[in-house]
Design a protein around this motif. Structure first.
Motif, PDB file in Angstrom:
ATOM      1  N   PRO A  40      52.410 -25.151  36.121  1.00  0.00           N
ATOM      2  CA  PRO A  40      51.062 -24.720  36.509  1.00  0.00           C
ATOM      3  C   PRO A  40      50.336 -25.770  37.343  1.00  0.00           C
ATOM      4  O   PRO A  40      50.664 -26.961  37.308  1.00  0.00           O
ATOM      5  N   LEU A  41      49.349 -25.294  38.097  1.00  0.00           N
ATOM      6  CA  LEU A  41      48.555 -26.167  38.955  1.00  0.00           C
ATOM      7  C   LEU A  41      47.187 -26.404  38.328  1.00  0.00           C
ATOM      8  O   LEU A  41      46.532 -25.461  37.867  1.00  0.00           O
ATOM      9  N   MET A  57      41.852 -27.396  42.956  1.00  0.00           N
ATOM     10  CA  MET A  57      41.669 -28.814  43.235  1.00  0.00           C
ATOM     11  C   MET A  57      41.750 -29.032  44.750  1.00  0.00           C
ATOM     12  O   MET A  57      42.466 -28.299  45.451  1.00  0.00           O
ATOM     13  N   PRO A  58      41.022 -30.013  45.269  1.00  0.00           N
ATOM     14  CA  PRO A  58      41.090 -30.295  46.714  1.00  0.00           C
ATOM     15  C   PRO A  58      42.525 -30.501  47.187  1.00  0.00           C
ATOM     16  O   PRO A  58      43.355 -31.092  46.488  1.00  0.00           O
ATOM     17  N   GLU A  90      35.066 -32.241  49.327  1.00  0.00           N
ATOM     18  CA  GLU A  90      35.100 -31.643  48.002  1.00  0.00           C
ATOM     19  C   GLU A  90      35.225 -32.727  46.938  1.00  0.00           C
ATOM     20  O   GLU A  90      35.959 -33.701  47.119  1.00  0.00           O
ATOM     21  N   SER A  91      34.520 -32.530  45.821  1.00  0.00           N
ATOM     22  CA  SER A  91      34.617 -33.442  44.688  1.00  0.00           C
ATOM     23  C   SER A  91      34.864 -32.637  43.423  1.00  0.00           C
ATOM     24  O   SER A  91      33.974 -31.909  42.955  1.00  0.00           O
ATOM     25  N   ALA A  92      36.080 -32.760  42.880  1.00  0.00           N
ATOM     26  CA  ALA A  92      36.394 -32.056  41.641  1.00  0.00           C
ATOM     27  C   ALA A  92      35.622 -32.655  40.473  1.00  0.00           C
ATOM     28  O   ALA A  92      35.249 -31.942  39.538  1.00  0.00           O
ATOM     29  N   ASP A  93      35.364 -33.956  40.514  1.00  0.00           N
ATOM     30  CA  ASP A  93      34.640 -34.600  39.418  1.00  0.00           C
ATOM     31  C   ASP A  93      33.203 -34.096  39.325  1.00  0.00           C
ATOM     32  O   ASP A  93      32.683 -33.868  38.238  1.00  0.00           O
ATOM     33  N   GLU A  94      32.550 -33.926  40.485  1.00  0.00           N
ATOM     34  CA  GLU A  94      31.166 -33.454  40.491  1.00  0.00           C
ATOM     35  C   GLU A  94      31.071 -31.935  40.528  1.00  0.00           C
ATOM     36  O   GLU A  94      30.010 -31.368  40.277  1.00  0.00           O
ATOM     37  N   GLY A  95      32.196 -31.272  40.862  1.00  0.00           N
ATOM     38  CA  GLY A  95      32.175 -29.818  40.953  1.00  0.00           C
ATOM     39  C   GLY A  95      31.354 -29.310  42.117  1.00  0.00           C
ATOM     40  O   GLY A  95      30.798 -28.217  42.070  1.00  0.00           O
ATOM     41  N   LYS A  96      31.261 -30.102  43.175  1.00  0.00           N
ATOM     42  CA  LYS A  96      30.443 -29.738  44.324  1.00  0.00           C
ATOM     43  C   LYS A  96      31.200 -30.012  45.619  1.00  0.00           C
ATOM     44  O   LYS A  96      32.102 -30.849  45.675  1.00  0.00           O
TER      45      LYS A  96
END
Length: 427
Positions: A40-41, A57-58, A90-96
């Protein structure tokens, strides 16, 4: 429909308690797994207002299965590759997602409208570090899923759906720390029985535009709407947007002339092609008299399914795909100039891999062909070519067993004498 797993539990977008599950995972900083591939991804959860959504994810879009909601073609096939990572971060940590814009959302007291000579200012002057107006529209359209089409969407894509997905996408993006949806106005579907309530909501939404800052600066807002009419007014011109018949956007004469020159192709297609719609994105302010006045403007033609197209050949290809009930994703230019190649369409219903469809211009220059060859070989996806100036459209790639076409070796639009048939269908 994408399926996920988190904490050993499987769920999908239709799960009745999806929002509660996502809220709990978001609070625990747990990333769900998308099950479209094995292994899975990893994905992440973003909070958009009072809702939670799962995002890829980016840089993982091409890794997902082509029928997964999170699949995205390789960025280099469209104009996205030129702006991703710079104008779009894109920032996966910030969700923005943070956007850098090449246009202003403030009008100074002495600021003049941008000049233009009709030579593609939306593309030529951009270095990829900031999104132009057209690039911003393409980003929102693309991320909202409106450049994607499957036969199951037939009859389900109305303005209310378009508006909802545009605003949801804008809620997940930010400009200089401000949520993009707070800077964007997309008119709601008009209803004669609710006209007063709709007008009141519009007035409240646009109220911040009546404020005046230091040195006479006035805030501006973006608008995305379908154009119903462009007509002369007593002074200048005005754009009447569909669902906003009683609220025109005024166009100063100089802006109208630049629009007619820069977007002559879009205006011509809108007037000549049956079923074509014209979408505008612009920045506007509210005058002291309460009138909406356009500052900058870009236009985009779309089909009756709201899928963008740039010329008659693209429209013909989209019609053929629709006739054969194919699933695909339309490539968008973002900031990319029309002199640069891109994959017009990526077929997503072919196995074992997607197929990139390319339409060659008449008499392509050697530099164009060199860039196209680099694009085709770099993407490693099977390619299909239509050299429309020299022959009819080849048969579409079949859903399985497609053999990629040879690269079209042309000189000033004509094949070399010993090249043989350049465009032949393997299907």
């Amino acid at each position: 429909m994408a399926a996920y797993q988190a904490n050993g539990r499987d769920f999908d977008a239709a799960s009745p308690d999806l929002q509660q599950v996502l809220a709990r995972l978001h609070g625990q900083k747990i990333r769900p797994l998308c099950l479209c591939r094995q292994p899975p991804l990893e994905a992440y959860i973003a909070r958009l207002g009072d809702r939670f959504v799962i995002k890829r994810m980016p840089d993982t879009g091409p890794l997902h299965a082509t029928d997964c909601d999170h699949y995205e073609p390789p960025a280099e096939l469209s104009g996205l590759g030129e702006v991703f990572g710079s104008a779009i971060q894109e920032s996966a940590d910030e969700g923005k997602t943070s956007l850098r814009l090449a246009f202003s959302l403030n009008k100074g007291a002495s600021r003049k409208p941008p000049t233009g000579d009709g030579a593609e200012p939306d593309s030529v002057t951009s270095d990829g570090r900031k999104l132009t107006l057209r690039g911003t529209l393409h980003y929102l359209w693309d991320q909202a899923g409106l450049a994607r089409w499957t036969p199951g969407m037939e009859g389900k894509r109305h303005w209310a759906v378009v508006r909802r997905h545009l605003l949801l996408t804008a809620a997940g993006a930010a400009v200089k720390g401000a949520a993009l949806d707070s800077l964007l106005y997309v008119p709601e579907t008009f209803s004669a029985g609710h006209r007063e309530e709709i007008d009141a909501r519009r007035s409240a939404r646009l109220a911040p535009l009546t404020a005046q800052g230091a040195r006479g600066a006035r805030p501006l807002m973006m608008v995305i709407a379908e154009v119903k009419d462009i007509a002369p007014a007593r002074y200048g011109h005005r754009i009447i947007a569909r669902h906003l018949g009683n609220f025109p956007f005024m166009l100063p004469d100089d802006l109208q002339k630049r629009m007619a020159k820069r977007f002559a192709r879009e205006l011509e297609l809108w007037g000549a092609v049956d079923g074509a719609r014209l979408v505008m994105i612009g920045t506007f302010g509210i005058t002291p008299a309460g009138i909406a006045s356009m500052e900058e403007l870009a236009l985009m033609t779309v089909t009756d399914h709201w899928v963008p197209f740039e010329d008659l050949q693209e429209r013909q290809l989209l019609d053929e795909l629709d006739r054969h009930r194919r699933s695909f994703r339309k490539g968008l230019r973002y900031n990319l100039a029309s002199s640069r190649p891109l994959s017009q369409v990526l077929l997503s219903d072919t196995q074992p891999a997607p197929v990139a469809l390319y339409i060659l211009p008449a008499a392509p220059a050697p530099a164009y062909l060199a860039a196209l060859r680099e694009l085709v070989t770099g993407s490693k996806l099977p390619a299909w070519f239509w050299e429309h100036a020299t022959g009819p459209m080849p048969a579409l790639p079949p859903r399985s067993g497609y053999q990629a076409m040879p690269f079209p070796e042309t000189t000033s639009g004509a094949a070399s004498a010993d090249a043989g048939p350049l465009l032949q269908s393997a299907g």
